[in-house]
Write an enzyme that holds these catalytic residues in place. Structure first.
Site, PDB file in Angstrom:
ATOM      1  N   SER A 243      48.223 -17.174 -15.537  1.00  0.00           N
ATOM      2  CA  SER A 243      48.218 -18.086 -14.394  1.00  0.00           C
ATOM      3  C   SER A 243      47.944 -17.372 -13.083  1.00  0.00           C
ATOM      4  O   SER A 243      47.749 -18.007 -12.063  1.00  0.00           O
ATOM      5  CB  SER A 243      49.549 -18.847 -14.320  1.00  0.00           C
TER       6      SER A 243
ATOM      7  N   LYS B 290      54.307 -16.556  -9.573  1.00  0.00           N
ATOM      8  CA  LYS B 290      53.379 -17.394  -8.800  1.00  0.00           C
ATOM      9  C   LYS B 290      53.332 -16.926  -7.348  1.00  0.00           C
ATOM     10  O   LYS B 290      54.135 -16.107  -6.924  1.00  0.00           O
ATOM     11  CB  LYS B 290      53.831 -18.863  -8.827  1.00  0.00           C
TER      12      LYS B 290
END
Lengths: 200, 200
Positions: A120, A157
């Site tokens: 991600s 993230k």
DNA sequence: CAAGATAGTGTCCGAACGACCACCCGTCAA
DNA sequence: TTGACGGGTGGTCGTTCGGACACTATCTTG
């Protein structure tokens, strides 16, 4: 032989470092003889004493064995191609010496290495299998990469601000932005990254 | 005593870690007896064998001594707030300072760190300002990332085979493939990468 | 309850260990 | 030229090391 033949010691030190990399221990005097080609253990003992004076090894607290110092692990940092192999002296002289741990970890007691799972963050150059250096208990700001706790799992993230609220942005268009319902729980801030190629 | 008393071993392991933190070495059987309160060296030997089975220590390549594994430096789970699905984090602090250096560098005498300039490898997750770990004098194969010397300057590229000849491929479509006229001079093979975020 | 595995004791031995000493021989400065 | 210094040889010494074996006590499992 010059009064202080540090060039030769640099070669010895290199072999000692290689040995340490595989056995994680300063070898015994006898084994040093094998490694360096000495015929006498006294030579090995004197070598260690020289290296101690130069700051590469030291005695254990009990004084019954040798152990490496921080300097022992320093690596040269090459800025420009160093041709014509200038034989490095033990005194350094050329290129800067460098310790990766020093570079990456500023607060050892609050720093953890976390393996990366998933892709991600692939567009930020963080891939599966990399290790991220995470500093805990550190205020995170928008734009930082953070390890957050979402649904009792750890997620890596980018922390971003969206209409006054913190959200977690992946760096891969295939993943959605995470907008936490309540409080956003942040485990730590990413301060570094370590990757190994062709590992076993 | 239960068949496998891992609770007690965890305490022993903790003491072993403490010892390692100060002496940087797995203690001898006799010293283990002192540390743990054993009366017999056999108990110490069996403890090490248990820890070996659990993956915390291993024999040196020569088989004449013990050394810690990477797992040895893992932070005990109890130290991190225990949550479902805690990540397996390596290293706390109190173990060994030089963990990353050891993780990255296998042949210290042939390993150099080189700072990355330019963005010709951006698609491979290697950016300007990163440090690559370069192992010299190592046979490079197609597909490896290598540091080559082109026009007396370092160049980081992927080594590729093109019609039986070695070429240097950037990992960024904006750059051309380098097809060396004569001999291709390879400085070393990239075996690792280090990046720092939010540096000062 | 009995069998088996597990943690630990006690004792032995040969090999490897580090400390020490006497000595050799280049280099370099007085 | 000579003497000090530094790197290295050769050998001895007492200690510590790891490996092996026999044995005990405790807990688990069938």
């Amino acid at each position: 032989m010059p009064a202080t033949d540090r060039r030769r010691d640099a070669e010895y030190l290199a072999r000692l470092r290689d040995y340490y990399a595989s056995a994680h221990r300063i070898p015994s005097l006898q084994r040093i003889c094998d490694l360096m080609g000495f015929a006498s253990k006294t030579a090995a003992k004197k070598l260690l004493e020289r290296l101690e004076r130069a700051g590469f090894v030291e005695k254990t607290p009990e004084g019954d064995a040798w152990m490496p110092t921080e300097r022992f692990f320093e690596r040269p940092l090459a800025a420009t191609p160093v041709r014509a192999g200038a034989p490095d002296s033990i005194e350094g002289a050329q290129g800067d010496l460098f310790l990766v741990d020093r570079y990456l970890i500023r607060q050892p007691s609050r720093t953890v290495l976390v393996p990366v799972k998933g892709d991600s963050m692939a567009d930020a150059g963080i891939y599966e299998g990399d290790l991220v250096v995470v500093e805990r208990d550190r205020p995170a700001r928008a734009g930082d990469f953070v390890v957050a706790i979402v649904d009792d799992a750890f997620t890596l993230k980018e922390l971003a601000l969206e209409e006054g609220r913190f959200v977690l942005k992946p760096r891969n268009p295939a993943y959605p932005v995470i907008r936490p319902r309540g409080e956003l729980e942040i485990f730590g801030v990413v301060t570094g990254l370590v990757r190994r190629y062709g590992a076993t």
